[in-house]
Design an enzyme around this catalytic site. Structure first.
Site, PDB file in Angstrom:
ATOM      1  N   GLU A  10       0.832  -1.214   0.000  1.00 46.28           N
ATOM      2  CA  GLU A  10       0.000   0.000   0.000  1.00 46.28           C
ATOM      3  C   GLU A  10       0.863   1.259   0.000  1.00 46.28           C
ATOM      4  OE1 GLU A  10      -2.628  -0.211   3.362  1.00 46.28           O
ATOM      5  OE2 GLU A  10      -3.405  -2.162   2.766  1.00 46.28           O
ATOM      6  N   SER A  30      -8.742  -0.812   7.395  1.00 43.30           N
ATOM      7  CA  SER A  30      -9.409  -1.382   6.228  1.00 43.30           C
ATOM      8  C   SER A  30      -9.535  -2.885   6.398  1.00 43.30           C
ATOM      9  CB  SER A  30      -8.591  -1.067   4.969  1.00 43.30           C
ATOM     10  OG  SER A  30      -9.049  -1.839   3.891  1.00 43.30           O
ATOM     11  N   ASP A  39      -8.453  -0.009   0.601  1.00 39.75           N
ATOM     12  CA  ASP A  39      -7.117   0.132   1.197  1.00 39.75           C
ATOM     13  C   ASP A  39      -6.563   1.524   0.980  1.00 39.75           C
ATOM     14  OD1 ASP A  39      -6.925  -2.543   2.082  1.00 39.75           O
ATOM     15  OD2 ASP A  39      -6.272  -3.201   0.095  1.00 39.75           O
ATOM     16  N   GLU A  52      -8.407  -1.326  -3.836  1.00 40.98           N
ATOM     17  CA  GLU A  52      -8.021  -2.486  -3.040  1.00 40.98           C
ATOM     18  C   GLU A  52      -6.673  -2.937  -3.570  1.00 40.98           C
ATOM     19  OE1 GLU A  52     -10.110  -3.004  -0.656  1.00 40.98           O
ATOM     20  OE2 GLU A  52      -9.106  -4.732   0.261  1.00 40.98           O
TER      21      GLU A  52
END
Lengths: 127, 127
Positions: A10, A30, A39, A52
């Site tokens: 991420e 999340s 996310d 995501e």
């Protein structure tokens, strides 16, 4: 994928958004929050992307129906585009529309094949 | 305010947004991230609100210049409105525009007086 590896992926993608002039934030909790949440949420003055984010050493990755359902619900209420961003081992980030995932009995499948056939590269998704 | 109390205030306000038909997410690592980020980001199909969120038992609260600078920077890049949401002891949430905060030498001051004179209530800020 562990939580730590998930956060690393991420943060990597978040950094790429900022380097390209988009704002991008990572969501707290999340997947465990009582409210739907992607996310990542990226935006510029024109578009918002609810993302995501997955990284895998394999050539395929299953996402739960709940993950995808929450992604789509959040995107609808917020007014964002829903995307699954996935990076297969040593390959580029691909952005796949939820409707291009392969539905199985209990999950959705994102494969390298789907990514290459239907996914967008980062430079494509932001333009 | 401790981190735990800060998160509690954020979750409370997040819930109110959802109850009123807005999507709202809490940011991971707000204040410690290497990228600017608000505590909350709320949106519907029309508007996006970047929110720095504070709760205090006092009648005033200082915010750092860095907090406000990051809030404004994120809002500009993302295409959101910057707001400071603050709840004084046993009172309503007030939404104050950063430009209505009182600038001091090293900080910005949000007071109950400013909130009552210039702030918006939740029902006002979402309409």
């Amino acid at each position: 994928m562990s939580k730590v590896k998930g956060s690393k992926a991420e943060r990597e993608l978040q950094k790429i958004f900022w380097q390209n002039g988009w704002a991008c934030l990572r969501t707290a909790g999340s997947g465990s929050s009582s409210h739907p949440a992607p996310d990542l949420l990226a935006g510029n003055k024109i578009r918002r992307l609810a993302v995501e984010c997955k990284a895998t050493k394999s050539i395929s990755k299953y996402l739960t129906k709940e993950e995808i359902g929450q992604l789509i619900e959040f995107a609808q209420v917020f007014g964002a585009e829903p995307w699954v961003a996935i990076r297969f081992d040593r390959d580029n980030w691909y952005f796949i529309s939820p409707e291009d995932l392969k539905e199985t009995n209990n999950n959705y499948l994102a494969s390298l094949e789907i990514a290459k056939n239907k996914g967008l590269l980062f430079e494509e998704v932001i333009n």
